[in-house]
Design a protein around this motif. Structure first.
Motif, short mmCIF file in Angstrom:
data_model
loop_
_atom_site.label_atom_id
_atom_site.label_comp_id
_atom_site.label_asym_id
_atom_site.label_seq_id
_atom_site.Cartn_x
_atom_site.Cartn_y
_atom_site.Cartn_z
N ILE A 276 47.68 49.40 25.89
CA ILE A 276 48.16 48.62 27.04
C ILE A 276 47.93 49.43 28.30
O ILE A 276 48.20 50.63 28.35
N TRP A 277 47.46 48.74 29.35
CA TRP A 277 47.09 49.41 30.59
C TRP A 277 47.70 48.64 31.77
O TRP A 277 47.77 47.41 31.74
N ASN A 278 48.12 49.36 32.79
CA ASN A 278 48.61 48.75 34.02
C ASN A 278 47.83 49.28 35.20
O ASN A 278 47.28 50.39 35.16
N GLY A 279 47.80 48.51 36.28
CA GLY A 279 47.06 48.96 37.46
C GLY A 279 47.22 48.01 38.62
O GLY A 279 48.21 47.27 38.72
N ILE A 280 46.23 48.04 39.49
CA ILE A 280 46.25 47.19 40.68
C ILE A 280 44.89 46.52 40.86
O ILE A 280 43.88 46.99 40.33
N ALA A 281 44.89 45.42 41.60
CA ALA A 281 43.65 44.78 42.03
C ALA A 281 43.70 44.70 43.55
O ALA A 281 44.77 44.64 44.15
N MET A 282 42.52 44.68 44.18
CA MET A 282 42.47 44.74 45.64
C MET A 282 41.43 43.79 46.22
O MET A 282 40.36 43.60 45.64
N ILE A 283 41.77 43.24 47.39
CA ILE A 283 40.79 42.57 48.23
C ILE A 283 40.25 43.61 49.20
O ILE A 283 41.02 44.23 49.94
N PHE A 284 38.95 43.82 49.20
CA PHE A 284 38.32 44.73 50.15
C PHE A 284 37.74 43.89 51.29
O PHE A 284 36.69 43.25 51.11
#
Length: 330
Positions: A276-284
Motif C-alpha cells: 500500500i502506498w500513499n502520496g500526492i497528485a499535482m496540477i502543474f
C-alpha cells in the motif's frame, strides 16, 4: 378585528403610518450612496463645539431627507463628566414632527442605542460615533468614527450579452451565476443550484501516449461550488497496461485557474502483493491546466517516486488507485 387593504380606488393611502408601512419595504434604511468612501452625509469634527454633516440624502422608514450641507450640529458638553463619553449622530424619523432630522445623542462609556419603533413613528439610523473627552465640550478631529449605513440597491437580473454597467455593491444574477459589482466590472461570487456529484470519464496519458486501463476501469466524479471543483478519481485496471517511460497524468473535468500547484491526496493499493502506498497528485500550471500532471507516491525508504504504469509498482489488474481533492477553476 379585521384586515385593512390599501391602496385601492375605494381605500387609498390615508395616513402617514400607512405610507411608512408600505414604503419602508421599498428599500433599506441608509445613506444614498453606492460607496461609503463617499462624503454623502459624512460627519466630521475639527475640535470645536459643533460637528459638520456633509451634503447628501438618506432613506429612513420609507421617507427621504436631503441635506444641501454642510450642516452644523452642536455637541452636547461633557464638562461634568468623569470620563470620556461616546455619543452618536443619528438621523431621526419622527412621524409626529413630520420630519427626519439630525440629532446629537449622548451615551456613556458605550454609545447609546438606536430607537427603531416604526409603530410609534420614531426610527433612527446612525451617521457617526463621536467621543467627547472628560470635561470637554468639543469633538476632536480624530474622535469621529463613521457609522453610516448605505441604502444599497435591489438585486439586478440580466444576461451576459446585455450586461448593465457595474455599480459598486450591486448584486447581479445571470441565470444561476451571482456577481458583485465594484464600479468597474462584475466579480463572480457563486453559482446557485444543484451541487450534487457529476460523473465523468478521466483520460489517462503518459507523455503523448494515451493509457488504456481496460473497459470501465477509470471512473471520476466532480461537483462545482462557485469556482471550486471538488474531484474524485478511481482506477481499478481490468487489463494490464504497457510499461511507460513518462509519468502518468490524468484529465480534469474543468480547466484549472493555475494560481499555484493544486494538490490532491493519493492512495495506491496493490491486489497483487506489492503493498500500500500513499502520496500526492499535482496540477502543474506551467505544464497543463487541463490535467493532473504528476502523481507521486512515498516509498518505504522515505523517497518519493513519480508514478508510471510499472513504477513504483507494476500497476495491473485489480490494483486500486484513488485520487481526491479540489482545485480552483479558471
Amino acid at each position: 378585528m379585521a384586515f385593512t387593504s390599501y391602496p385601492f380606488s375605494s381605500s387609498p393611502l390615508a395616513t402617514e403610518a400607512q405610507y411608512a408601512l408600505t414604503a419602508s419595504r421599498w428599500g433599506n434604511d441608509g445613506v444614498h450612496t453606492d460607496d461609503l468612501s463617499s462624503t454623502a452625509l459624512k460627519v466630521t469634527a475639527n475640535g470645536t463645539a459643533n460637528v459638520s454633516i456633509a451634503a447628501g440624502s438618506a432613506f429612513v422608514n420609507g421617507a427621504t431627507t436631503e441635506n444641501d450641507g454642510p450642516y452644523s450640529l452642536p455637541v452636547i458638553s461633557n464638562s461634568g463628566g468623569p470620563s470620556a463619553r461616546r455619543d452618536l449622530v443619528v438621523l431621526r424619523y419622527d412621524a409626529s414632527a413630520d420630519s427626519i432630522t439630525p440629532v446629537y445623542k449622548t451615551g456613556g462609556t458605550s454609545a447609546p442605542g438606536l430607537t427603531s419603533s416604526p409603530e410609534t413613528g420614531v426610527v433612527e439610523i446612525p451617521l457617526a460615533e463621536c467621543t467627547v473627552a472628560a470635561g470637554a465640550s468639543v469633538v476632536a478631529s480624530g474622535a469621529v468614527v463613521d457609522r453610516r449605513w448605505g441604502v444599497g440597491r435591489p438585486v439586478a437580473y440580466g444576461t451576459p450579452g446585455a450586461r448593465r454597467p457595474s455599480r459598486k455593491g450591486q448584486l447581479l444574477v445571470e441565470g444561476n451565476d451571482i456577481y458583485l459589482g465594484d464600479g468597474v466590472g462584475w466579480n463572480f461570487l457563486a453559482t446557485a443550484g444543484d451541487t450534487s456529484w457529476t460523473a465523468y470519464t478521466p483520460v489517462w496519458s503518459a507523455g503523448a501516449s494515451t493509457i488504456n486501463f481496460g473497459s470501465g476501469a477509470s471512473k471520476g466524479r466532480y461537483k462545482i461550488v462557485g469556482k471550486t471543483c471538488f474531484l474524485e478519481i478511481q482506477v481499478i485496471p481490468t487489463t494490464n497496461p504497457a510499461a511507460t517511460t513518462d509519468p502518468l497524468s490524468v484529465s480534469l473535468p474543468a480547466v484549472a485557474k493555475g494560481v499555484i500547484r493544486d494538490l490532491f491526496t493519493v492512495h495506491l493499493e496493490s491486489s497483487n502483493g506489492e503493498g500500500i502506498w500513499n502520496g500526492i497528485a499535482m496540477i502543474f500550471p506551467t505544464v497543463s491546466l487541463t490535467k493532473i500532471s504528476r502523481i507521486r507516491v512515498n516509498r518505504s525508504d522515505g523517497q518519493v517516486d513519480n508514478m508510471y504504469t510499472n513504477e513504483p509498482i507494476n500497476f495491473r489488474n485489480d490494483d486500486i488507485l484513488t485520487i481526491s481533492g479540489f482545485y480552483e477553476m479558471a
